[in-house]
Scaffold this active site. Structure first.
Site, PDB file in Angstrom:
ATOM      1  N   CYS A   1      -4.376  -2.477   4.388  1.00 32.01           N
ATOM      2  CA  CYS A   1      -4.001  -1.945   5.703  1.00 32.01           C
ATOM      3  C   CYS A   1      -4.601  -2.815   6.814  1.00 32.01           C
ATOM      4  CB  CYS A   1      -4.419  -0.482   5.804  1.00 32.01           C
ATOM      5  SG  CYS A   1      -3.742   0.389   7.242  1.00 32.01           S
TER       6      CYS A   1
ATOM      7  N   GLU B   1       0.834  -1.202   0.000  1.00 37.59           N
ATOM      8  CA  GLU B   1       0.000   0.000   0.000  1.00 37.59           C
ATOM      9  C   GLU B   1       0.873   1.257   0.000  1.00 37.59           C
ATOM     10  OE1 GLU B   1      -3.256   2.020   3.084  1.00 37.59           O
ATOM     11  OE2 GLU B   1      -1.690   0.664   3.802  1.00 37.59           O
TER      12      GLU B   1
ATOM     13  N   LYS C   1     -10.811   0.411  -0.565  1.00 39.24           N
ATOM     14  CA  LYS C   1     -10.775   0.092   0.863  1.00 39.24           C
ATOM     15  C   LYS C   1     -12.061   0.526   1.556  1.00 39.24           C
ATOM     16  CE  LYS C   1      -7.993   0.684   5.031  1.00 39.24           C
ATOM     17  NZ  LYS C   1      -6.943   1.472   5.699  1.00 39.24           N
TER      18      LYS C   1
END
Length: 514
Positions: A375, A264, A323
């Site tokens: 994440c 990321e 996300k």
């Protein structure tokens, strides 16, 4: 000391045995206290636990955000174990030394205490977006037979067993103190928890031994650039970062992988540099899964997303994954319009928009699908489950843990992720900026990780893993049914707590209850 002991059960130093002692010790500490003093003592212990275990937040290269985030998150997350100690300690307010409950009542209290712990973890995983970090069961991530129960009850099943055993151990110690002449006085309190643990671990050993070998494997090359967070925030650093990624990627491609991963937020790919990246993918015939900022324009409005993109030799595979669970102050600023001063607590310039649904990517020449997480999405039990369907053969987490320097966060993050593999019965590959880049098998074993030989998980380089694909043990009960166990614990905690409250009110008002 009780709060510090629980913090030490998690990475680092991961003295996991302490987790089996602390819940009972907390009750011993607060028993005999009343009302707000009881809660205050419980909160002090919980706050020390959170301040120590979340100390990695102080390493963020933004002083105001680091200190305020560390304090705010520690105070907030400490409310949950403190509430548990307050609720359960209230039942023991007359002092443990004078407690003379019969065995069946001690058993019922232990089961209620374990259910209440799970109930509060369920709430913590969902309230205000959720922060399911370092649940009690996560401390046992290296206890392979025990954690297999997560394939049925999620990480909450492990938390339940640890809390139940700890409270039962407290009662056993009290029985020994009351009857020192009887060497078996403790046995009644520990018999059922030990029997349950024996059954769970025995079944876990059988499950581990029954994992079949699979011929369908995927060779994955992962690039870990170890780019400092200050450089990521620095304007004009994009070309330098992308050059590093391309250099490491060319070395990684020499291992002839089936898939290349970038973490990321490692490097922006501008329109000018896009052909260079695409040419690398096309010439090597190796798809690239990478993290990218995505923008969507609706008239004059713009929405930004933290996304995962699969680039194949034929072009990007659409739709990309956006996300769904954003990090407060890291990806969005709460109350940004109503309270403009909040932006000074974060180094980000503006807020991302949350995505709405999981996405499955299909690799060329591979029938199974992979599902990306970004994440700390791999810390959410119910969130991870939503990304795994019957066709999903692999979970892939792209993360940037460079926010936290070289500290315990990298191992804590991986410890939480272990349970997503067990819960859903699929391997999980993690590609991180500065660790822990690794792969975890469907049983929760961290099989290989970057820096395993050197002992430095934070450095820059690449690593190649050969990962078996598919749900070798079949679709798990947790993946099929979700948090049935967790919701049941929540219902039990609420119903029993409410019944006790009504009983107390009836006694005080002369209503004849009791």
């Amino acid at each position: 000391m009780a709060g510090l002991a629980l913090a030490m059960a998690f990475p680092e130093p991961r003295w996991f045995g302490l987790a089996w002692l602390v819940p009972g010790v907390w009750l011993a500490v607060v028993a005999g206290e009343r009302r707000w003093r009881l809660f205050g003592l419980a909160f002090v212990a919980a706050l020390v636990f959170r301040l120590v275990s979340l100390r990695f937040l102080l390493a963020m290269p933004h002083t105001a955000g680091a200190i305020s985030g560390w304090l705010a998150l520690s105070f907030y997350s400490a409310l949950y174990p403190a509430t548990w100690a307050w609720l359960c300690g209230g039942w023991l307010r007359d002092g443990l030394a004078k407690l003379e409950w019969p065995w069946f009542r001690r058993l019922g209290f232990g089961l209620f205490a374990a259910a209440a712990w799970v109930a509060l973890e369920m709430v913590q995983a969902r309230l205000l977006g959720g922060y399911p970090w370092n649940f009690l069961g996560v401390s046992q991530f290296e206890s392979l037979p025990l954690i297999q129960v997560a394939s049925i009850a999620g990480v909450y099943g492990v938390s339940f067993l640890v809390a139940w055993a700890s409270v039962s151990l407290l009662f056993a110690v009290l029985q020994i103190r009351r009857s020192p002449a009887n060497p078996w006085s403790w046995s009644a309190d520990l018999a059922l928890p030990l029997l349950a643990l024996g059954f769970v671990c025995g079944w876990g050993v059988f499950r581990v031994a029954s994992l079949p070998a699979t011929e369908n494997r995927l060779t994955v090359a992962l690039v870990q650039p170890s780019i400092p967070q200050q450089l990521i925030w620095q304007r004009g650093s994009g070309d330098e970062r992308l050059a590093k990624m391309l250099e490491l990627s060319r070395l990684a491609l020499a291992t002839k992988p089936d898939l290349l991963l970038w973490p990321e937020a490692c490097a922006p790919i501008t329109a000018e540099r896009w052909p260079e990246v695409f040419d690398m993918v096309k010439s090597s015939s190796v798809p690239l899964l990478f993290g990218a900022d995505d923008v969507e324009r609706d008239g004059e409005a713009e929405r930004f997303y933290n996304s995962a993109v699969l680039l194949t030799p034929d072009g990007p595979q659409l739709p990309s994954y956006r996300k769904r669970r954003l990090v407060m102050f890291g990806e969005y600023i709460p109350f940004e319009k109503a309270l403009p001063f909040m932006k000074y607590l974060s180094p980000i310039g503006g807020s991302f928009t949350a995505g709405t649904e999981p996405v499955q990517f299909t690799l060329p020449d591979v029938e199974e699908k992979l599902s990306p997480l970004i994440c700390f999405e791999d810390a959410f039990p119910h969130g991870g489950r939503e990304h795994v369907s019957r066709e999903t053969a692999l979970l892939v987490n792209l993360t940037n843990d460079g926010w936290f320097g070289a500290g315990p966060e990298q191992w804590q993050h991986a410890a939480n992720a272990v349970f997503r593999a067990v819960e859903n019965g699929v391997p999980l590959v993690r590609c991180a900026n500065n660790g822990l880049t690794c792969w975890i098998d469907p049983l929760g074993r961290v099989r290989q990780y970057f820096g395993q030989e050197s002992g430095n998980i934070y450095g820059a380089g690449f690593v190649s893993f050969e990962v078996p694909l598919g749900q070798a043990l079949g679709q798990t009960a947790y993946n099929r049914h979700g948090d049935l166990f967790g919701w049941a614990c929540l219902v039990v905690a609420v119903v029993v707590g409410a019944a006790r409250r009504l009983a107390k009110r009836g006694l005080h008002t002369g209503g004849g209850i009791g």
